[in-house]
Design an enzyme around this catalytic site. Structure first.
Site, PDB file in Angstrom:
ATOM      1  N   ASN A  34       0.923  -1.356  -0.054  1.00 33.50           N
ATOM      2  CA  ASN A  34      -0.005   0.023   0.031  1.00 33.50           C
ATOM      3  C   ASN A  34       0.941   1.394  -0.004  1.00 33.50           C
ATOM      4  OD1 ASN A  34       0.520   1.183   2.841  1.00 33.50           O
ATOM      5  ND2 ASN A  34      -0.227  -1.138   3.259  1.00 33.50           N
ATOM      6  N   ARG A  35       0.279   2.284  -0.152  1.00 36.18           N
ATOM      7  CA  ARG A  35       0.926   3.438  -0.323  1.00 36.18           C
ATOM      8  C   ARG A  35       1.367   4.277   1.011  1.00 36.18           C
ATOM      9  NH1 ARG A  35       0.803   4.825  -5.648  1.00 36.18           N
ATOM     10  NH2 ARG A  35      -0.733   4.087  -6.831  1.00 36.18           N
TER      11      ARG A  35
END
Ligand code: CTP
Ligand code: CA
Length: 225
Positions: A34-35
């Site tokens: 994920n970011r």
């Protein structure tokens, strides 16, 4: 104390902060991730150390420089993050889960690199649920009076979603961010509402992640036994 001088109100306290985002490997070269940048978690760790706390920072794939005066435990996956958080939480006065934990992981890990096969469609990736670390820490407090804090990024009815999540997780405080384009991920600044299990609602104006971190520690310090 003069303005700008940090009061050591967390002296003698042990706080645990998780930061970054977990990576769930598919094979030796690929993962689901994920970011999350880890910046909010690092801001929490730095500010707690500046306020006198002993800080354990569980860092998941952040690539950020180690903050001074903080014990760092690097982890990769959600399962590793859970182990590290539960261990550090044993003698902690507060646990703040700023990490983005993958909800699912691939059911199987391929020990060798997954290869294409001529004329064949790819195999589907089967996912299984990861443990909910925040819910577990909240339900099994390692110490009476341990303060547990979660973070949530929400869209749509942000406050209603936040209230529901706070109740479901069983934590004391939930920092709710509204996500949208350009908001939150990787940004230097943040805007949030901190919901308390006691019904309180603390709006945090748009500003540096350090400012949000200071407000979180103010709210945590008030709840510590
Ligand atoms: N969290 C956790 N373990 C998980 C998932 C989330 O400890 N397996 C923690 C996060 O670190 C965060 C909080 O729970 O502090 C909220 O994460 P979020 O993803 O918003 O919650 P979920 O329960 O996964 O809900 P959703 O279905 O909206 O993703
Ligand atoms: Ca989630």
């Amino acid at each position: 104390l003069a303005r700008g001088v940090t009061e050591p109100d967390l002296k003698g306290r042990h706080v645990v902060v998780s930061a970054g985002g977990t990576r769930e490997p598919l094979d030796p070269v690929r993962f689901l991730g994920n970011r999350s940048s880890g910046k909010q978690g690092y801001a929490l760790a730095r500010t707690a150390a500046a306020r006198g706390a002993r800080v354990t920072l569980i860092a998941a794939n952040t690539g950020l420089p180690d903050p001074a005066g903080v014990d760092i435990v690097p982890v990769g996956t959600a399962v590793q993050l859970r182990e590290a958080v539960l261990k550090a939480a044993e003698d902690a006065d507060a646990v703040v889960m700023a990490a983005a934990v993958a909800d699912f992981r691939p059911e199987t890990y391929a020990a060798g690199k997954i290869k294409k096969k001529d004329g064949q469609d790819p195999e589907p990736i089967v996912l299984v649920r990861n443990p909910d670390i925040l819910a577990e820490v909240s339900a099994d407090r390692a110490r009476p009076g341990q303060v547990v804090v979660g973070f949530a990024a929400e869209t749509d009815d942000v406050l209603a979603n936040g209230r529901t999540k706070l109740a479901r997780k069983g934590c004391d405080l939930l920092v709710v961010n509204e996500v949208g384009e350009r908001k939150t991920f990787g940004a230097e600044e943040n805007e949030a509402v901190v919901l308390g299990a006691d019904g309180t609602e603390t709006p945090v104006p748009h500003g540096p992640k350090e400012a949000l971190a200071e407000i979180v520690w103010d709210l945590v310090a008030r709840r510590m036994k």
